[in-house]
Write a protein that holds these residues in place. Sequence first.
Motif, PDB file in Angstrom:
ATOM      1  N   GLN A 232       0.856  -1.186   0.000  1.00  0.00           N
ATOM      2  CA  GLN A 232       0.000   0.000   0.000  1.00  0.00           C
ATOM      3  C   GLN A 232       0.896   1.241   0.000  1.00  0.00           C
ATOM      4  OE1 GLN A 232      -2.252  -0.797   3.554  1.00  0.00           O
ATOM      5  NE2 GLN A 232      -3.711  -2.124   2.512  1.00  0.00           N
ATOM      6  N   TYR A 233       1.426   1.548  -1.190  1.00  0.00           N
ATOM      7  CA  TYR A 233       2.443   2.587  -1.308  1.00  0.00           C
ATOM      8  C   TYR A 233       1.899   3.971  -0.974  1.00  0.00           C
ATOM      9  CZ  TYR A 233       4.995  -1.091  -3.805  1.00  0.00           C
ATOM     10  OH  TYR A 233       5.623  -2.259  -4.138  1.00  0.00           O
ATOM     11  N   LEU A 234       0.661   4.232  -1.342  1.00  0.00           N
ATOM     12  CA  LEU A 234       0.097   5.556  -1.067  1.00  0.00           C
ATOM     13  C   LEU A 234      -0.028   5.784   0.438  1.00  0.00           C
ATOM     14  CD1 LEU A 234      -0.978   8.090  -2.451  1.00  0.00           C
ATOM     15  CD2 LEU A 234      -3.275   7.104  -2.319  1.00  0.00           C
ATOM     16  N   ASP A 235      -0.464   4.749   1.171  1.00  0.00           N
ATOM     17  CA  ASP A 235      -0.545   4.864   2.629  1.00  0.00           C
ATOM     18  C   ASP A 235       0.843   5.059   3.224  1.00  0.00           C
ATOM     19  OD1 ASP A 235      -3.269   4.602   2.656  1.00  0.00           O
ATOM     20  OD2 ASP A 235      -3.274   2.452   3.061  1.00  0.00           O
ATOM     21  N   ALA A 236       1.827   4.325   2.713  1.00  0.00           N
ATOM     22  CA  ALA A 236       3.198   4.476   3.201  1.00  0.00           C
ATOM     23  C   ALA A 236       3.696   5.903   2.983  1.00  0.00           C
ATOM     24  CB  ALA A 236       4.120   3.484   2.498  1.00  0.00           C
ATOM     25  N   CYS A 237       3.359   6.479   1.829  1.00  0.00           N
ATOM     26  CA  CYS A 237       3.747   7.864   1.546  1.00  0.00           C
ATOM     27  C   CYS A 237       3.111   8.818   2.555  1.00  0.00           C
ATOM     28  CB  CYS A 237       3.335   8.228   0.124  1.00  0.00           C
ATOM     29  SG  CYS A 237       3.561   9.977  -0.282  1.00  0.00           S
ATOM     30  N   LYS A 238       1.826   8.622   2.855  1.00  0.00           N
ATOM     31  CA  LYS A 238       1.134   9.508   3.797  1.00  0.00           C
ATOM     32  C   LYS A 238       1.705   9.369   5.204  1.00  0.00           C
ATOM     33  CE  LYS A 238      -3.028   8.103   2.468  1.00  0.00           C
ATOM     34  NZ  LYS A 238      -4.499   8.006   2.345  1.00  0.00           N
ATOM     35  N   TYR A 239       2.082   8.151   5.583  1.00  0.00           N
ATOM     36  CA  TYR A 239       2.691   7.957   6.903  1.00  0.00           C
ATOM     37  C   TYR A 239       4.052   8.638   6.975  1.00  0.00           C
ATOM     38  CZ  TYR A 239      -0.944   4.405   7.491  1.00  0.00           C
ATOM     39  OH  TYR A 239      -2.140   3.750   7.582  1.00  0.00           O
ATOM     40  N   TYR A 240       4.815   8.559   5.902  1.00  0.00           N
ATOM     41  CA  TYR A 240       6.122   9.228   5.898  1.00  0.00           C
ATOM     42  C   TYR A 240       5.958  10.749   5.898  1.00  0.00           C
ATOM     43  CZ  TYR A 240       9.474   5.408   5.599  1.00  0.00           C
ATOM     44  OH  TYR A 240      10.272   4.333   5.901  1.00  0.00           O
ATOM     45  N   ARG A 241       4.868  11.244   5.332  1.00  0.00           N
ATOM     46  CA  ARG A 241       4.611  12.690   5.404  1.00  0.00           C
ATOM     47  C   ARG A 241       4.358  13.122   6.849  1.00  0.00           C
ATOM     48  NH1 ARG A 241       3.165  16.074   1.287  1.00  0.00           N
ATOM     49  NH2 ARG A 241       1.393  16.936   2.428  1.00  0.00           N
ATOM     50  N   GLU A 242       3.681  12.269   7.612  1.00  0.00           N
ATOM     51  CA  GLU A 242       3.479  12.565   9.038  1.00  0.00           C
ATOM     52  C   GLU A 242       4.817  12.569   9.770  1.00  0.00           C
ATOM     53  OE1 GLU A 242       0.836  13.523  10.514  1.00  0.00           O
ATOM     54  OE2 GLU A 242      -0.702  13.131   9.010  1.00  0.00           O
ATOM     55  N   ILE A 243       5.678  11.623   9.443  1.00  0.00           N
ATOM     56  CA  ILE A 243       7.017  11.577  10.044  1.00  0.00           C
ATOM     57  C   ILE A 243       7.799  12.825   9.654  1.00  0.00           C
ATOM     58  CG2 ILE A 243       9.229  10.344  10.013  1.00  0.00           C
ATOM     59  CD1 ILE A 243       7.599   7.745   9.601  1.00  0.00           C
ATOM     60  N   TYR A 244       7.716  13.180   8.386  1.00  0.00           N
ATOM     61  CA  TYR A 244       8.449  14.336   7.852  1.00  0.00           C
ATOM     62  C   TYR A 244       7.998  15.631   8.518  1.00  0.00           C
ATOM     63  CZ  TYR A 244       9.926  17.778   4.289  1.00  0.00           C
ATOM     64  OH  TYR A 244      10.461  18.848   3.641  1.00  0.00           O
ATOM     65  N   ASP A 245       6.719  15.752   8.845  1.00  0.00           N
ATOM     66  CA  ASP A 245       6.175  16.976   9.443  1.00  0.00           C
ATOM     67  C   ASP A 245       6.422  17.069  10.947  1.00  0.00           C
ATOM     68  OD1 ASP A 245       5.224  17.849   7.012  1.00  0.00           O
ATOM     69  OD2 ASP A 245       3.245  16.942   7.263  1.00  0.00           O
ATOM     70  N   THR A 246       7.070  16.086  11.540  1.00  0.00           N
ATOM     71  CA  THR A 246       7.362  16.107  12.974  1.00  0.00           C
ATOM     72  C   THR A 246       8.498  17.092  13.255  1.00  0.00           C
ATOM     73  OG1 THR A 246       6.727  13.769  13.109  1.00  0.00           O
ATOM     74  CG2 THR A 246       7.973  14.674  14.960  1.00  0.00           C
ATOM     75  N   PRO A 247       8.338  17.983  14.236  1.00  0.00           N
ATOM     76  CA  PRO A 247       9.372  19.001  14.499  1.00  0.00           C
ATOM     77  C   PRO A 247      10.772  18.441  14.721  1.00  0.00           C
ATOM     78  CG  PRO A 247       7.357  19.528  15.700  1.00  0.00           C
ATOM     79  CD  PRO A 247       7.137  18.189  15.065  1.00  0.00           C
ATOM     80  N   SER A 248      10.893  17.331  15.442  1.00  0.00           N
ATOM     81  CA  SER A 248      12.226  16.768  15.703  1.00  0.00           C
ATOM     82  C   SER A 248      12.878  16.280  14.419  1.00  0.00           C
ATOM     83  CB  SER A 248      12.118  15.618  16.712  1.00  0.00           C
ATOM     84  OG  SER A 248      11.313  14.566  16.202  1.00  0.00           O
ATOM     85  N   VAL A 249      12.073  15.802  13.476  1.00  0.00           N
ATOM     86  CA  VAL A 249      12.609  15.355  12.186  1.00  0.00           C
ATOM     87  C   VAL A 249      12.991  16.562  11.333  1.00  0.00           C
ATOM     88  CG1 VAL A 249      12.062  14.132  10.036  1.00  0.00           C
ATOM     89  CG2 VAL A 249      11.341  13.182  12.233  1.00  0.00           C
ATOM     90  N   GLN A 250      12.147  17.602  11.358  1.00  0.00           N
ATOM     91  CA  GLN A 250      12.437  18.811  10.595  1.00  0.00           C
ATOM     92  C   GLN A 250      13.738  19.474  11.054  1.00  0.00           C
ATOM     93  OE1 GLN A 250      10.603  20.592   8.062  1.00  0.00           O
ATOM     94  NE2 GLN A 250       9.546  18.656   7.785  1.00  0.00           N
ATOM     95  N   ALA A 251      14.060  19.299  12.327  1.00  0.00           N
ATOM     96  CA  ALA A 251      15.269  19.927  12.869  1.00  0.00           C
ATOM     97  C   ALA A 251      16.536  19.148  12.552  1.00  0.00           C
ATOM     98  CB  ALA A 251      15.118  20.085  14.385  1.00  0.00           C
ATOM     99  N   ASP A 252      16.398  17.918  12.109  1.00  0.00           N
ATOM    100  CA  ASP A 252      17.557  17.063  11.818  1.00  0.00           C
ATOM    101  C   ASP A 252      17.617  16.818  10.311  1.00  0.00           C
ATOM    102  OD1 ASP A 252      19.379  14.965  11.431  1.00  0.00           O
ATOM    103  OD2 ASP A 252      18.935  14.082  13.385  1.00  0.00           O
ATOM    104  N   GLU A 253      18.627  17.358   9.636  1.00  0.00           N
ATOM    105  CA  GLU A 253      18.687  17.286   8.177  1.00  0.00           C
ATOM    106  C   GLU A 253      18.742  15.846   7.675  1.00  0.00           C
ATOM    107  OE1 GLU A 253      21.207  19.001   4.344  1.00  0.00           O
ATOM    108  OE2 GLU A 253      21.574  19.785   6.362  1.00  0.00           O
ATOM    109  N   SER A 254      19.504  14.995   8.340  1.00  0.00           N
ATOM    110  CA  SER A 254      19.609  13.604   7.879  1.00  0.00           C
ATOM    111  C   SER A 254      18.268  12.895   7.952  1.00  0.00           C
ATOM    112  CB  SER A 254      20.647  12.846   8.711  1.00  0.00           C
ATOM    113  OG  SER A 254      20.257  12.789  10.074  1.00  0.00           O
ATOM    114  N   GLN A 255      17.480  13.219   8.996  1.00  0.00           N
ATOM    115  CA  GLN A 255      16.177  12.568   9.153  1.00  0.00           C
ATOM    116  C   GLN A 255      15.176  13.068   8.122  1.00  0.00           C
ATOM    117  OE1 GLN A 255      14.479  11.845  13.084  1.00  0.00           O
ATOM    118  NE2 GLN A 255      16.389  12.487  14.044  1.00  0.00           N
TER     119      GLN A 255
END
Length: 446
Positions: A232-255
């Motif tokens: 379910q690639y579309l769901d996986a993409c949406k879940y990664y968007r949630e991860i990407y929008d997390t402040p701790s991830v946004q603050a870490d370039e590698s993440q």
Amino acid sequence: MEDDKMLKMDRSYKAEVDALLPIAENMAKSGRLQDALNQLLGLEKQTRNANDVESTSRLLVVLVRLCYEAGDWKLVNDYVNLLSKKHGQLKKAIGAMVGEAMTFLDHAPSEEIKLELIDTLRAVTEGKMYVERERARLTRMLAKIKEDQGDVAAAADVLQELQVETFGSMDKREKTDFILEQIRLNLAKKDFIRAGIVSHKVSTRFFKDPEQQDLKLRYYHLMVEHALHEDQYLDACKYYREIYDTPSVQADESQWREALQNIVSYVVLASYSNEQADLIHRVAADPRLGKLPLYRQLLKHFTTNELMRWTRILEVYGATLSQTPVFHADTPAGTKRREDLHKRVIEHNLRVVSKYYTRITAQRLTQLLDLTPAQVEEHLSALVVSKTVYAKIDRPAGIVNFQAPQDGNEQLDQWAANVNSLLSLVDKTTHLISKEEMVHKITKIM
């Protein structure tokens, strides 16, 4: 057993307990453990009958602690059972005793002894709402032991027994953490159906709290694993968007780089739909894609109505993509996703052809797609079935028709629209001619 709050204390035994505890502890240290326990039991009966909750709790805690300090683990189990079954035993006292006994678990001399005490405490807490939190923690310990022993299925089954979402004594964070552990074990057990059911117990609104970012990341990583099991690639993409929008991830370039790469990879792997088309354009608009030029260019291919050559895609992107976890060349999942990417390129090309052609020869279509006639027919049929494009193949004539037939109403509507357009054009032209004639007359008079 009545609620402790409803009971009226007949008498306070605080002074007697204060006097007896040092004596009992000294007796136990001098080797007279049983005498100390007997004296404490005698006073415990009086405090229990008098509904003195605090004194009874202190006595139960000291009773089990003296057994533990003596190193007699069997006696600890026996007294936990005995004291919990006393007639009219107070709920708060049982809770205090269970809490004290749980502190012994980390100091158990062997795993067998630890398991015996966990089983005893779980038996004591079974069906008792006032120690539901302690039972949940004990069950999690038991599941951890079974998982460490290699029995993941048993660990998942043990943890699945508890419906922690109904526990009023547990805070929201601990409940969520417990449910995430249930999801993880079910995924490890390959029970994806149950993992999906359990995942619905988590309220994603809870993750809006910045202090819960760690739980949010755990949850969405687990959901990615669940989605990829069914491709379910579309769901996986949406879940990664949630991860990407997390402040701790946004603050870490590698993440955020890793998350954004996965977002792009899975959105191009997802089957075409209105939702996928909307999402791919949203992803393409992300300004941070400028720091990932290869992925930005890949997205541009899929958002532009131009044909893609698979050989060219492999030449430009193949080496880089094959080193990523999504398309890794040495894994079965990576191999399958590269095949799926090829399929998405073909489907994109077919959609582009259907926009520019109403009819095309099958031979020319195979040249444009770099495929055999059988492969073209297979992929085109799949798109027709999914109603992504309209097409009819005339095999004897070797013609593919992309123009959908219109019924009578649609034709009449189209003709009416054309007539209205024509009349508007005639009216506008007449107006312009009249204007020019008037200007010419005025110029002539002057």
